[in-house]
Motif scaffolding. Structure first.
Motif, PDB file in Angstrom:
ATOM      1  N   PRO A 100       0.829  -1.209   0.000  1.00  0.00           N
ATOM      2  CA  PRO A 100       0.000   0.000   0.000  1.00  0.00           C
ATOM      3  C   PRO A 100       0.863   1.259   0.000  1.00  0.00           C
ATOM      4  N   THR A 101       0.539   2.171  -0.908  1.00  0.00           N
ATOM      5  CA  THR A 101       1.373   3.353  -1.133  1.00  0.00           C
ATOM      6  C   THR A 101       0.514   4.607  -1.051  1.00  0.00           C
ATOM      7  N   ARG A 102       1.007   5.607  -0.306  1.00  0.00           N
ATOM      8  CA  ARG A 102       0.288   6.869  -0.243  1.00  0.00           C
ATOM      9  C   ARG A 102       1.235   8.021  -0.561  1.00  0.00           C
ATOM     10  N   GLN A 103       0.688   9.073  -1.099  1.00  0.00           N
ATOM     11  CA  GLN A 103       1.469  10.269  -1.396  1.00  0.00           C
ATOM     12  C   GLN A 103       1.679  11.068  -0.121  1.00  0.00           C
ATOM     13  N   VAL A 104       2.923  11.474   0.114  1.00  0.00           N
ATOM     14  CA  VAL A 104       3.262  12.255   1.296  1.00  0.00           C
ATOM     15  C   VAL A 104       3.436  13.722   0.940  1.00  0.00           C
ATOM     16  N   ALA A 105       4.034  13.987  -0.200  1.00  0.00           N
ATOM     17  CA  ALA A 105       4.291  15.372  -0.612  1.00  0.00           C
ATOM     18  C   ALA A 105       4.412  15.417  -2.126  1.00  0.00           C
ATOM     19  N   ARG A 106       4.123  16.588  -2.667  1.00  0.00           N
ATOM     20  CA  ARG A 106       4.230  16.777  -4.114  1.00  0.00           C
ATOM     21  C   ARG A 106       4.478  18.262  -4.385  1.00  0.00           C
ATOM     22  N   ASN A 107       5.385  18.534  -5.307  1.00  0.00           N
ATOM     23  CA  ASN A 107       5.574  19.911  -5.753  1.00  0.00           C
ATOM     24  C   ASN A 107       5.511  19.943  -7.276  1.00  0.00           C
ATOM     25  N   ALA A 108       6.000  20.997  -7.887  1.00  0.00           N
ATOM     26  CA  ALA A 108       5.855  21.139  -9.337  1.00  0.00           C
ATOM     27  C   ALA A 108       6.580  20.051 -10.109  1.00  0.00           C
ATOM     28  N   LYS A 109       7.581  19.416  -9.512  1.00  0.00           N
ATOM     29  CA  LYS A 109       8.389  18.454 -10.252  1.00  0.00           C
ATOM     30  C   LYS A 109       8.409  17.061  -9.646  1.00  0.00           C
ATOM     31  N   PHE A 110       8.350  16.964  -8.307  1.00  0.00           N
ATOM     32  CA  PHE A 110       8.594  15.693  -7.644  1.00  0.00           C
ATOM     33  C   PHE A 110       7.405  15.244  -6.811  1.00  0.00           C
ATOM     34  N   THR A 111       7.344  13.918  -6.617  1.00  0.00           N
ATOM     35  CA  THR A 111       6.378  13.295  -5.733  1.00  0.00           C
ATOM     36  C   THR A 111       7.133  12.443  -4.717  1.00  0.00           C
ATOM     37  N   VAL A 112       6.723  12.516  -3.456  1.00  0.00           N
ATOM     38  CA  VAL A 112       7.254  11.646  -2.408  1.00  0.00           C
ATOM     39  C   VAL A 112       6.133  10.729  -1.962  1.00  0.00           C
ATOM     40  N   THR A 113       6.420   9.426  -1.928  1.00  0.00           N
ATOM     41  CA  THR A 113       5.440   8.450  -1.460  1.00  0.00           C
ATOM     42  C   THR A 113       6.048   7.596  -0.369  1.00  0.00           C
ATOM     43  N   VAL A 114       5.190   6.975   0.433  1.00  0.00           N
ATOM     44  CA  VAL A 114       5.625   5.985   1.390  1.00  0.00           C
ATOM     45  C   VAL A 114       4.826   4.712   1.123  1.00  0.00           C
ATOM     46  N   SER A 115       5.542   3.598   1.008  1.00  0.00           N
ATOM     47  CA  SER A 115       4.932   2.297   0.735  1.00  0.00           C
ATOM     48  C   SER A 115       5.196   1.390   1.937  1.00  0.00           C
ATOM     49  N   ARG A 116       4.162   0.737   2.396  1.00  0.00           N
ATOM     50  CA  ARG A 116       4.277  -0.112   3.585  1.00  0.00           C
ATOM     51  C   ARG A 116       4.481  -1.571   3.171  1.00  0.00           C
ATOM     52  N   GLY A 117       5.521  -2.174   3.742  1.00  0.00           N
ATOM     53  CA  GLY A 117       5.820  -3.553   3.402  1.00  0.00           C
ATOM     54  C   GLY A 117       4.764  -4.525   3.898  1.00  0.00           C
ATOM     55  N   ARG A 118       4.571  -5.566   3.136  1.00  0.00           N
ATOM     56  CA  ARG A 118       3.537  -6.557   3.492  1.00  0.00           C
ATOM     57  C   ARG A 118       4.049  -7.513   4.546  1.00  0.00           C
TER      58      ARG A 118
END
Length: 368
Positions: A350-368
């Motif tokens: 499961p992956t959710r977006q943590v931050a986003r700006n004009a160029k980049f996206t930061v996500t966090v994915s939780r291990g199963r």
């Protein structure tokens, strides 16, 4: 007898129909240097930057002794695999970028790096330690070459000749070495962090905006004695920052690049955390067992050589998924147009977006 170039493979690096193990620049370097190779003993020959073994294996006779340096561990492994396939194992020695590699060498075949700093490190090393009669055949694809490369070579060699172009490739031939030097990391102070970088490391002695965005997004609280991993660590900025912010955290950093590993070790030492940051050269996280990491941070590369290929990042995601402890987190920053979220959901969890700006996206994915 014609060398069987078509036998060469990129494996264990990414393989795809549009990715090749040997190209026109390799063939031109070999052709332009043919007479010099014929007249030089194997022990006096050095090959630097050979992608997957074409330069080394096509230059190898029945004896032993060619010295080889490849920055990428995947390239080194591909050379070994190709040598085994052709029955040529044991005819060369893989060495670090050091005095031992080029000492008293009379002939150097060099695949030009795209980084001028990397070329400066290599040229300076050759000029300092090779034989005074050394000749360097440095070739590449014209689209990746620049006149600045000639300038770099002129710092260390009195004569530079240029081959005719062929199939969009060219070779620079350097001779008359002078004023050589051993490689030293470039250093820069950014905020309260000293960054060290040898030539060719991503972002050099700087902090690229993607990594900065990831650092700003990482969790402030990480459990004591947890294991954090800086995957594809480059100059080690993430690993060192984590170690400084969390004094009881165990930190592991790895990169496929020898120059990156040397840089990350230098960065850790410069910031007083070398005792708590383990840095190794590794293809992904193969040295770590399953299910041990509480947090993995990655700014994934998407270039393999000069080519862009998404499978490079996907392989890192899959390796991270294996190493994450149940409930552990993979923090990833990526250029938003690459749209990695679906791959992260599929490969990690499961992956959710943590931050986003004009160029980049930061996500966090939780291990199963």
């Amino acid at each position: 007898m014609e060398f069987p170039f078509d036998v060469l493979r990129r494996w264990p690096d990414v393989e795809a129909p549009d990715l090749v193990a040997v190209d026109a620049a390799d063939r031109l370097i070999l052709d332009v240097s043919e007479e010099a190779r014929r007249d030089t003993a194997a022990g006096d020959v050095v090959v630097i930057g050979d992608a997957y073994g074409a330069l080394t294996l096509a230059s190898t006779g029945p004896g032993e002794g060619i010295r080889v340096h490849q920055d990428s561990l995947l390239g080194e492994r591909a050379l070994a695999e190709n040598a085994a396939t052709l029955g040529m194992a044991g005819r060369f020695h893989s060495l670090p970028l050091s005095a031992e590699l080029v000492r008293e060498a009379r002939l150097v075949l060099l695949r030009l790096p795209r980084s001028l700093d990397a070329l400066d490190d290599i040229a300076g090393l050759i000029a300092r330690h090779a034989h005074s009669a050394v000749r360097v055949y440095a070739g590449g694809r014209i689209k990746h070459m620049s006149l600045a490369m000639n300038d770099v070579l002129h710092r260390y060699f009195g004569r530079i000749d240029v081959s005719p172009a062929r199939q969009k490739s060219r070779v620079l031939i350097a001779a008359e070495p002078h004023d050589g030097r051993d490689p030293e990391p470039r250093r820069a102070q950014i905020d309260d962090l000293e960054i060290c970088a040898f030539g060719g490391v991503f972002a050099g002695a700087g902090l690229d905006i993607g990594t900065r965005f990831l650092l700003e997004s990482l969790p402030e609280k990480i459990g004591d004695d947890a294991l954090a991993v800086d995957l594809a660590c480059g100059s080690g900025v993430i690993a060192v920052t984590l170690a400084r912010q969390h004094p009881r955290l165990r930190v592991h950093a790895s990169d496929v690049s020898a120059a990156a590993v040397a840089s990350a070790r230098a960065t850790a030492a410069a910031n007083g955390v070398a005792d708590r940051v383990e840095v190794i050269q590794d293809a992904g996280l193969s040295s770590l067992p399953d299910g041990v990491a509480d947090l993995i941070a990655v700014n994934p590369p998407f270039h393999t050589g000069a080519a862009v290929h998404e499978r490079l990042a996907h392989g890192l995601f899959a390796d991270a998924a294996r190493v994450l402890a149940p409930g552990g987190e993979l923090w990833t920053v990526w250029n938003s147009h690459l749209r990695y979220r679906a791959a992260l959901e599929r490969l990690v969890g499961p992956t959710r977006q943590v931050a986003r700006n004009a160029k980049f996206t930061v996500t966090v994915s939780r291990g199963r």
